[in-house]
Design a protein around this motif. Structure first.
Motif, PDB file in Angstrom:
ATOM      1  N   UNK A 118       0.772  -1.240   0.000  1.00 20.80           N
ATOM      2  CA  UNK A 118       0.000   0.000   0.000  1.00 20.80           C
ATOM      3  C   UNK A 118       0.805   1.293   0.000  1.00 20.80           C
ATOM      4  N   UNK A 119       2.123   1.213   0.018  1.00 18.70           N
ATOM      5  CA  UNK A 119       2.934   2.441  -0.027  1.00 18.70           C
ATOM      6  C   UNK A 119       2.662   3.216  -1.314  1.00 18.70           C
ATOM      7  N   UNK A 120       2.484   4.543  -1.200  1.00 15.17           N
ATOM      8  CA  UNK A 120       2.337   5.339  -2.414  1.00 15.17           C
ATOM      9  C   UNK A 120       3.699   5.904  -2.804  1.00 15.17           C
ATOM     10  N   UNK A 121       4.045   5.771  -4.077  1.00 15.92           N
ATOM     11  CA  UNK A 121       5.327   6.280  -4.569  1.00 15.92           C
ATOM     12  C   UNK A 121       5.126   7.606  -5.284  1.00 15.92           C
ATOM     13  N   UNK A 122       5.988   8.575  -4.961  1.00 14.52           N
ATOM     14  CA  UNK A 122       5.908   9.892  -5.607  1.00 14.52           C
ATOM     15  C   UNK A 122       6.171   9.795  -7.101  1.00 14.52           C
ATOM     16  N   UNK A 123       5.535  10.664  -7.856  1.00 17.13           N
ATOM     17  CA  UNK A 123       5.865  10.772  -9.277  1.00 17.13           C
ATOM     18  C   UNK A 123       7.139  11.580  -9.456  1.00 17.13           C
ATOM     19  N   UNK A 124       7.485  11.900 -10.691  1.00 14.38           N
ATOM     20  CA  UNK A 124       8.685  12.702 -10.934  1.00 14.38           C
ATOM     21  C   UNK A 124       9.153  12.538 -12.365  1.00 14.38           C
ATOM     22  N   UNK A 125      10.354  13.022 -12.596  1.00 13.71           N
ATOM     23  CA  UNK A 125      10.924  12.955 -13.938  1.00 13.71           C
ATOM     24  C   UNK A 125      12.057  11.921 -13.935  1.00 13.71           C
ATOM     25  N   UNK A 126      12.035  11.011 -14.878  1.00 14.37           N
ATOM     26  CA  UNK A 126      13.162  10.077 -15.005  1.00 14.37           C
ATOM     27  C   UNK A 126      13.760  10.194 -16.415  1.00 14.37           C
ATOM     28  N   UNK A 127      15.047   9.864 -16.505  1.00 19.99           N
ATOM     29  CA  UNK A 127      15.726   9.906 -17.802  1.00 19.99           C
ATOM     30  C   UNK A 127      15.681   8.522 -18.417  1.00 19.99           C
ATOM     31  N   UNK A 128      15.277   8.450 -19.679  1.00 13.18           N
ATOM     32  CA  UNK A 128      15.207   7.177 -20.387  1.00 13.18           C
ATOM     33  C   UNK A 128      16.022   7.290 -21.680  1.00 13.18           C
ATOM     34  N   UNK A 129      16.924   6.334 -21.897  1.00 20.05           N
ATOM     35  CA  UNK A 129      17.713   6.298 -23.129  1.00 20.05           C
ATOM     36  C   UNK A 129      17.004   5.374 -24.109  1.00 20.05           C
ATOM     37  N   UNK A 130      16.624   5.917 -25.273  1.00 19.04           N
ATOM     38  CA  UNK A 130      15.852   5.115 -26.225  1.00 19.04           C
ATOM     39  C   UNK A 130      16.677   4.762 -27.449  1.00 19.04           C
ATOM     40  N   UNK A 131      16.595   3.511 -27.828  1.00 15.03           N
ATOM     41  CA  UNK A 131      17.314   2.996 -29.001  1.00 15.03           C
ATOM     42  C   UNK A 131      16.990   3.790 -30.257  1.00 15.03           C
ATOM     43  N   UNK A 132      18.040   4.179 -31.003  1.00 18.90           N
ATOM     44  CA  UNK A 132      17.825   4.782 -32.324  1.00 18.90           C
ATOM     45  C   UNK A 132      18.360   3.893 -33.433  1.00 18.90           C
ATOM     46  N   UNK A 133      19.680   3.585 -33.379  1.00 24.08           N
ATOM     47  CA  UNK A 133      20.231   2.694 -34.412  1.00 24.08           C
ATOM     48  C   UNK A 133      21.579   2.128 -34.011  1.00 24.08           C
ATOM     49  N   UNK A 134      21.929   1.000 -34.648  1.00 23.10           N
ATOM     50  CA  UNK A 134      23.235   0.378 -34.456  1.00 23.10           C
ATOM     51  C   UNK A 134      24.203   0.897 -35.513  1.00 23.10           C
ATOM     52  N   UNK A 135      25.445   1.127 -35.105  1.00 21.70           N
ATOM     53  CA  UNK A 135      26.478   1.580 -36.043  1.00 21.70           C
ATOM     54  C   UNK A 135      27.513   0.465 -36.176  1.00 21.70           C
TER      55      UNK A 135
END
Lengths: 288, 288
Positions: free
Chosen positions: B186-203
């Motif tokens: 039942x613990x409530x977790x705060x929201x917020x901003x997180x950084x996400x690295x998203x795949x674009x392409x392989x070189x």
């Protein structure tokens, strides 16, 4: 010490890919095979032969295909009759021995080259490891040469090339060629004291007596501490349940090959060596 | 953001050895299988199932035996008829899917667990990599779970266990279990901003058009710079003849998987990602 004099060294063999997943040597040999002329010019009058020691393992990017090539150079394996069932690496060891032999010993020339590289190479510390094998048990490729030196730069991740390691290896080989040219042309090298780490024994991981599974791993305080003095009472292993195992030997020694993946199968968690200071004489070319 | 509420998470699967030569997960799973009771007590009321994903590859200490298991979880491979000629890993993927599926998505629960681990784990930076595969092309084991997270700690040398990596992995899994227990109770977790690295392409590496051999390696300035901003004009490759190749993309991006030995065969020298800031809502348990 009295100066020593030795005959010129006229031929040098550069072998890469003795283990097929240690790629720096592979790429360096391939590069030099493309630039044959350039290397020949640099080394002249020394003749340099470049070769890939274990081409099948390189092709598969594995340490070896059937048997560790760098354990195949004992006199007894070199004289095994090659028939159908014999591992590829034993046959290949015999080919290499025919090409590069007959065997010699680690000698003043090796120790002087070591001293020279240690003085000139600034990017990382340079140490000499003497594995002390008696001639009839020396199973390393390098043992078939007259003056045998292996350049190991590590730890080197398997199956990839790092620019820093490749460039240090290249520098080491260039220094070796430079030394040979200077020596052959009459330069006298000063004597002095060098440090040599000599093999004492291999230490295995603690293992479950029944399953033979390892029950502890290298302690974080020993990890990455190759060539750093290990004293009695220092931790060496950490069991999965969190207990430390300490070094109970009677004297401080130097560990090397700490936590090498290729040595898990050989029952070696690390190798203990003793450091000795060795005096080497001034060295110059022996003229006819 | 409006708070979100989601049902309790009652089961968790801990899979190690998806690649048989990445040993931290293997040893962690084995340790927990020995201490089953302890782990059950810690996780209660969440049920934890521990398993070795690719036991044959683990036994051989290889990434895989016939096909990369962590590329076998697409819907099309999961529905391939298993007959004699089918690679072991495809059959094993279907077993794992039957055991752990059906598939879900990366969602608020994953993002909250990520935020929680990032806040609590101090020994190294924690980042989220979103590989962005559309469901019909997502070939990763984790994709068969409802809330799928893979813990990658790296670079991790193959075929050996380092105490530091093992202990960080253990800490990460304990934090995951802790989060689940708090959420379920039942613990409530705060929201917020997180950084996400998203795949674009392989070189891929520069290659010789005929032999397909690589003609340049990762530039020393890019080596070990995973998740560090790469700007147009920065060097990315160094050719064997010593020339630098620069990044010519139009925007600064984040490289990951820089110089991974397992990706040489996949034609990937490194992967480019874009970093996004993602807002996540406060989260709590949805009560019946």
């Amino acid at each position: 010490m009295e100066p020593a004099s030795l005959p010129a060294v006229s031929r040098m063999a550069l072998c890469g890919g003795t283990h097929g997943n240690e790629l720096s040597g592979v790429y360096l040999v391939r590069e030099w095979q493309k630039k044959k002329r350039e290397l020949e010019g640099e080394a002249e009058p020394v003749t340099v032969m470049t070769l890939i020691s274990n081409p099948r393992a390189v092709q598969q990017c594995k340490r070896y295909t059937e048997r560790d090539l760098n354990r195949c150079f004992t006199p007894s394996l070199l004289s095994t009759l090659v028939s159908d069932g014999v591992p590829y690496e034993i046959a290949r060891a015999q080919e290499l021995n025919a090409l590069l032999g007959p065997r010699g010993n680690c000698d003043w020339i090796c120790l002087h080259i070591y001293k020279y590289i240690q003085t000139k190479l600034s990017s990382m510390p340079v140490r000499l490891l003497n594995l002390n094998a008696p001639p009839d048990q020396n199973y390393f490729l390098a043992s078939v040469g007259k003056h045998a030196l292996s350049i190991e730069i590590g730890p080197q991740p398997h199956g990839l090339v790092r620019a820093d390691i490749l460039s240090t290896m290249k520098e080491g080989v260039h220094l070796m060629i430079e030394w040979l040219r200077l020596f052959n042309s009459g330069t006298e090298f000063e004597g002095g004291i060098v440090e040599v780490y000599s093999f004492l024994k291999n230490i295995d991981f603690p293992r479950d007596p029944e399953t033979h599974d390892i029950t502890a791993i290298i302690h974080p305080q020993l990890q990455d501490q190759d060539f750093c003095l290990l004293k009695p009472g220092d931790p060496i292993f950490l069991s999965f349940s969190g207990e430390s195992v300490v070094y109970e030997g009677g004297e401080p020694l130097y560990p090397v090959f700490v936590n090498e993946s290729s040595y898990y199968e050989k029952g070696t968690a690390f190798t203990l060596t003793r450091m000795k200071k060795v005096e080497i004489p001034p060295l110059r070319l022996k003229r006819d």
